[in-house]
Design an enzyme around this catalytic site. Structure first.
Site, PDB file in Angstrom:
ATOM      1  N   HIS A  62       0.829  -1.212   0.000  1.00  0.00           N
ATOM      2  CA  HIS A  62       0.000   0.000   0.000  1.00  0.00           C
ATOM      3  C   HIS A  62       0.867   1.267   0.000  1.00  0.00           C
ATOM      4  O   HIS A  62       0.558   2.234  -0.697  1.00  0.00           O
ATOM      5  CB  HIS A  62      -0.950   0.012   1.202  1.00  0.00           C
ATOM      6  CG  HIS A  62      -1.835  -1.204   1.258  1.00  0.00           C
ATOM      7  ND1 HIS A  62      -2.522  -1.567   2.383  1.00  0.00           N
ATOM      8  CD2 HIS A  62      -2.120  -2.146   0.317  1.00  0.00           C
ATOM      9  CE1 HIS A  62      -3.205  -2.676   2.137  1.00  0.00           C
ATOM     10  NE2 HIS A  62      -2.968  -3.053   0.894  1.00  0.00           N
ATOM     11  N   HIS A  70      -9.368  -2.007  -4.593  1.00  0.00           N
ATOM     12  CA  HIS A  70      -8.239  -2.325  -3.717  1.00  0.00           C
ATOM     13  C   HIS A  70      -7.266  -3.288  -4.392  1.00  0.00           C
ATOM     14  O   HIS A  70      -6.052  -3.171  -4.229  1.00  0.00           O
ATOM     15  CB  HIS A  70      -8.687  -2.889  -2.368  1.00  0.00           C
ATOM     16  CG  HIS A  70      -7.526  -3.064  -1.455  1.00  0.00           C
ATOM     17  ND1 HIS A  70      -6.980  -2.015  -0.745  1.00  0.00           N
ATOM     18  CD2 HIS A  70      -6.723  -4.128  -1.213  1.00  0.00           C
ATOM     19  CE1 HIS A  70      -5.919  -2.432  -0.093  1.00  0.00           C
ATOM     20  NE2 HIS A  70      -5.744  -3.717  -0.357  1.00  0.00           N
ATOM     21  N   ASP A 125      -3.287  -2.826  -4.890  1.00  0.00           N
ATOM     22  CA  ASP A 125      -2.275  -3.837  -4.564  1.00  0.00           C
ATOM     23  C   ASP A 125      -1.373  -4.127  -5.770  1.00  0.00           C
ATOM     24  O   ASP A 125      -0.156  -4.253  -5.633  1.00  0.00           O
ATOM     25  CB  ASP A 125      -2.950  -5.164  -4.163  1.00  0.00           C
ATOM     26  CG  ASP A 125      -3.428  -5.178  -2.724  1.00  0.00           C
ATOM     27  OD1 ASP A 125      -2.992  -4.334  -1.921  1.00  0.00           O
ATOM     28  OD2 ASP A 125      -4.237  -6.072  -2.395  1.00  0.00           O
ATOM     29  N   HIS A 180      -0.942 -11.171  -5.026  1.00  0.00           N
ATOM     30  CA  HIS A 180       0.462 -10.805  -4.814  1.00  0.00           C
ATOM     31  C   HIS A 180       1.439 -11.794  -5.442  1.00  0.00           C
ATOM     32  O   HIS A 180       2.459 -11.404  -5.994  1.00  0.00           O
ATOM     33  CB  HIS A 180       0.751 -10.689  -3.321  1.00  0.00           C
ATOM     34  CG  HIS A 180      -0.010  -9.577  -2.672  1.00  0.00           C
ATOM     35  ND1 HIS A 180       0.102  -8.258  -3.080  1.00  0.00           N
ATOM     36  CD2 HIS A 180      -0.895  -9.575  -1.661  1.00  0.00           C
ATOM     37  CE1 HIS A 180      -0.685  -7.510  -2.329  1.00  0.00           C
ATOM     38  NE2 HIS A 180      -1.301  -8.272  -1.461  1.00  0.00           N
TER      39      HIS A 180
HETATM   40 ZN   LIG Z   1      -3.891  -4.644  -0.086  1.00  0.00          ZN
END
Ligand SMILES: [Zn+2]
Length: 302
Positions: free
Chosen positions: A76, A232, A236, A259
């Site tokens: 973030h 969001h 990311d 991720h």
């Molecule tokens: Zn996040």
């Protein structure tokens, strides 16, 4: 285009989402070509460059590790710094994890506003994508393609009545990031809380720093946007792409990625040196419409 850093040091503090450890974050101006660098101020300012070569564990957050020294949940903060076009900065942290604050990038944007931007007398270097690089895995995929500006397209699909299919598509810059993505908070499913706790994760998680989805609703509403989850995920994605180490000239498309896939793409891109070049040439900016218009049309086309 010249490289930038921040004008003055600024700081914030809070708990880490996964470790629950309290830490102080201090952003400090850095000279040209220093890059985006974490420093563990509790370990004699040990440096961990925000770079794909330092990616460690990646599961529910992105962690960097260098010579056994870990720094967790970088995404973030990096999303805010990268979107704001900050080329050089030291991020001093006196613990193992970046504070989660409210679970979005908005507090980091406020910190950067307070710090101010400073232009340096060195030309900005871009990483320009020359050919596609893709990573595909079990119905999830991510790819990066040649483009004259940094663009992301992020598609999510969660089987939940509040989420479902959401898509964000935009050129990334300080203005678009601030208005479209920066306030979107992290989220988790109520049913995952106990298993995650059992894994030693989300020890700092609370209703103040994450949206909790129940079986058919939201435990701690209201949402900041109806599609806060998709936004969001795009946030990311940008935070993980910062690990390329230079501003990108390329378009990234992510479908149900996370991720792990984001950082795999960064690794695949960096290791294929025929897929990109480093250039100081200015990106070609044609009569681009303001991002709000493009974003509005992208939403309308959903
Ligand atoms: Zn996040």
């Amino acid at each position: 285009m010249f490289q930038t850093t921040i004008q003055r040091p600024v700081s914030a503090h809070g708990v880490g989402l996964h470790t629950g450890v309290h830490s102080e974050l201090r952003l400090v101006p850095a000279p040209a070509d220093a890059g985006i660098v974490f420093r563990r101020s509790d370990l004699e300012c040990f440096r961990i460059e925000a770079h794909g070569s330092n990616v460690a564990r990646v599961s529910y957050a992105t962690s960097l590790m260098k010579q056994g020294v870990l720094l967790s949940t970088t995404e973030h903060l990096l999303a805010a710094i990268y979107s704001c076009g900050i080329d050089n900065i030291y991020m001093d942290i006196d613990a193992i994890e970046v504070p989660i604050l409210d679970g979005s990038a908005e507090p980091f944007m406020q910190l950067l506003d307070e710090a101010g931007l400073r232009k340096l007398r060195r030309k900005r270097r871009y990483l320009k994508v020359l050919k596609p690089v893709e990573v595909v895995e079990d119905g999830r995929r991510i790819g990066i393609y040649p483009a004259d500006e940094f663009r992301v397209c992020c598609y999510v699909d969660f089987p939940h009545p509040m989420v479902g299919q959401q898509e964000v598509e935009m050129a990334v810059n300080a203005e678009s990031f601030r208005q479209v993505l920066s306030r979107a908070r992290t989220f988790c499913f109520e049913a995952d809380i106990e298993p995650l706790r059992a894994m030693g994760l989300i020890r700092g998680g609370s209703l103040d720093n994450a949206i909790v989805l129940t079986k058919d609703g939201v435990l701690n509403g209201p949402l900041r946007y109806a599609d806060e989850f998709g936004r969001h995920k795009a946030l990311d994605l940008i935070g993980d792409l910062a690990l390329v180490g230079l501003p990108l000239l390329g378009r990234v498309e992510a479908r149900k990625a996370g991720h792990a896939l984001h950082t795999q793409l960064v690794g695949s891109l960096l290791s294929d040196t025929t897929a990109w070049k480093i250039t100081t040439d200015e990106p070609v900016v044609r009569n681009r419409p303001r991002f709000e218009e493009r974003f509005a049309s992208a939403r309308a086309a959903d």
